[in-house]
Design a protein around this motif. Structure first.
Motif, PDB file in Angstrom:
ATOM      1  N   LEU A 251      19.155  34.045   1.279  1.00 36.32           N
ATOM      2  CA  LEU A 251      18.567  34.420   2.563  1.00 36.32           C
ATOM      3  C   LEU A 251      18.976  33.448   3.662  1.00 36.32           C
ATOM      4  O   LEU A 251      19.182  33.859   4.814  1.00 36.32           O
ATOM      5  CB  LEU A 251      17.042  34.464   2.444  1.00 36.32           C
ATOM      6  N   LEU A 252      19.103  32.179   3.334  1.00 41.64           N
ATOM      7  CA  LEU A 252      19.522  31.195   4.325  1.00 41.64           C
ATOM      8  C   LEU A 252      20.945  31.464   4.805  1.00 41.64           C
ATOM      9  O   LEU A 252      21.215  31.436   6.014  1.00 41.64           O
ATOM     10  CB  LEU A 252      19.421  29.788   3.729  1.00 41.64           C
ATOM     11  N   VAL A 253      21.845  31.726   3.878  1.00 41.94           N
ATOM     12  CA  VAL A 253      23.225  32.045   4.254  1.00 41.94           C
ATOM     13  C   VAL A 253      23.276  33.333   5.061  1.00 41.94           C
ATOM     14  O   VAL A 253      23.989  33.425   6.073  1.00 41.94           O
ATOM     15  CB  VAL A 253      24.113  32.160   2.992  1.00 41.94           C
ATOM     16  N   PHE A 254      22.501  34.333   4.630  1.00 36.87           N
ATOM     17  CA  PHE A 254      22.499  35.603   5.363  1.00 36.87           C
ATOM     18  C   PHE A 254      21.954  35.423   6.777  1.00 36.87           C
ATOM     19  O   PHE A 254      22.498  35.984   7.729  1.00 36.87           O
ATOM     20  CB  PHE A 254      21.655  36.639   4.625  1.00 36.87           C
ATOM     21  N   ALA A 255      20.897  34.635   6.929  1.00 38.92           N
ATOM     22  CA  ALA A 255      20.322  34.402   8.256  1.00 38.92           C
ATOM     23  C   ALA A 255      21.339  33.739   9.179  1.00 38.92           C
ATOM     24  O   ALA A 255      21.434  34.077  10.366  1.00 38.92           O
ATOM     25  CB  ALA A 255      19.063  33.546   8.137  1.00 38.92           C
ATOM     26  N   ALA A 256      22.117  32.803   8.644  1.00 38.15           N
ATOM     27  CA  ALA A 256      23.135  32.138   9.465  1.00 38.15           C
ATOM     28  C   ALA A 256      24.213  33.127   9.890  1.00 38.15           C
ATOM     29  O   ALA A 256      24.624  33.153  11.060  1.00 38.15           O
ATOM     30  CB  ALA A 256      23.755  30.984   8.681  1.00 38.15           C
ATOM     31  N   LEU A 257      24.662  33.973   8.959  1.00 40.95           N
ATOM     32  CA  LEU A 257      25.680  34.966   9.286  1.00 40.95           C
ATOM     33  C   LEU A 257      25.155  35.987  10.294  1.00 40.95           C
ATOM     34  O   LEU A 257      25.847  36.349  11.252  1.00 40.95           O
ATOM     35  CB  LEU A 257      26.140  35.675   8.008  1.00 40.95           C
ATOM     36  N   ALA A 258      23.927  36.445  10.080  1.00 46.71           N
ATOM     37  CA  ALA A 258      23.336  37.427  10.989  1.00 46.71           C
ATOM     38  C   ALA A 258      23.144  36.841  12.374  1.00 46.71           C
ATOM     39  O   ALA A 258      23.347  37.525  13.384  1.00 46.71           O
ATOM     40  CB  ALA A 258      22.004  37.923  10.429  1.00 46.71           C
TER      41      ALA A 258
END
Length: 294
Positions: A251-258
């Motif tokens: 979720l942390l990686v996805f939040a950064a990408l988003a």
């Protein structure tokens, strides 16, 4: 007409999408409201909001309750096996929560549109649909898609014993899917027609088509991809990252990408949004604005 755990997310997203589609009309309504005064016309109780709430109460709620009665196991993502396992609060939450969530989505997006933050209003719809698709794809334990494509608790328990293709085919030949198909044609069809009609109505207003940079059919396709396709792809990516890296890091990686994709000034999503011609800016409604319009 969706499983209870995802229903409120969908309702919020529908309300936000309706408000964005009618963005220019809502701006004009705000200007007229200021001109007539708060005692003669409410800034919130406008015809677009009324039709949005009617859509929620006359289509979303009855179809959802029908599926809950027809197949309580599927409607609760197999938390309950039968009617006696459905807590009455679930029914109350669905019947009362859907109109409220739709209203919240509409008013939040409307407020942003009237502030001149149309892109942020669009992100309300993206966020709601992301949570909807995320619930259906991943769920709370990584089995969202299995719960979606299982008609009953036994089918869900036996999911690992057969291939995904066979499990999906079994679902597609079930009575639950037939009910979803028939109800979905009415609900989703009405939803899409309304959104397209309001979008085109906004383009027909004086000066309302100045920001559109592509043909209308292309603009409608881009709008659909941005509202539905982008959150669906995001939910798939988020689910994959959580399975690969674990829930916290995924979720942390996805939040950064988003964040980079959606919030950066030069992001492709912002650029595509600008092609559609949905309001990006707006004068702040005031007495001076009304005098100028007159």
């Amino acid at each position: 007409m969706i499983q209870i755990q995802a229903a409120l997310f969908w309702a919020y997203a529908v309300g936000a999408t309706f408000a964005v589609a009618a963005g220019r009309q809502l701006q004009i309504w705000e200007r007229l409201s200021v001109g007539e005064g708060p005692r003669t016309r409410s800034r919130v109780a406008n015809p677009y909001l009324t039709l949005t709430v009617l859509f929620a109460t006359l289509l979303l709620v009855p179809t959802g309750l029908f599926l809950l009665w027809q197949n309580p196991s599927w409607a609760t993502m197999h938390v309950a096996e039968a009617h006696r396992g459905v807590w009455a609060g679930f029914v109350l939450l669905y019947a009362g929560g859907i109109p409220v969530a739709t209203l919240l989505g509409f008013t939040a997006a409307q407020a942003l549109v009237l502030m001149g933050a149309g892109y942020w209003a669009y992100l309300q719809a993206v966020g709601g649909y992301f949570l909807l698709f995320g619930t259906l794809i991943h769920g709370w334990d990584g089995t969202g898609y299995a719960r979606l494509f299982s008609t009953g608790g036994r089918d869900f328990a036996d999911w690992p014993k057969d291939s995904i293709v066979n499990n999906v085919l079994d679902f597609l030949t079930s009575g639950t899917f037939l009910a979803l198909l028939l109800l979905g044609a009415a609900v989703i069809g009405t939803m899409l027609v309304t959104e397209i009609a309001w979008l085109m109505e906004g383009w027909e207003l004086p000066g309302g088509d100045e920001d559109r940079k592509v043909p209308r059919i292309v603009a409608i396709a881009l709008a659909a991809a941005g509202v539905y396709g982008l959150p669906f792809a995001g939910a798939l990516l988020a689910s994959g990252l959580m399975r690969w890296l674990g829930a916290p890091f995924g979720l942390l990686v996805f939040a950064a990408l988003a964040g980079v994709l959606l919030l950066h000034r030069g992001s492709p999503v912002r650029w595509l949004y600008g092609l559609v011609g949905i309001p990006e800016r707006h004068w702040r409604a005031s007495g001076d604005a009304v005098v100028e319009a007159a």
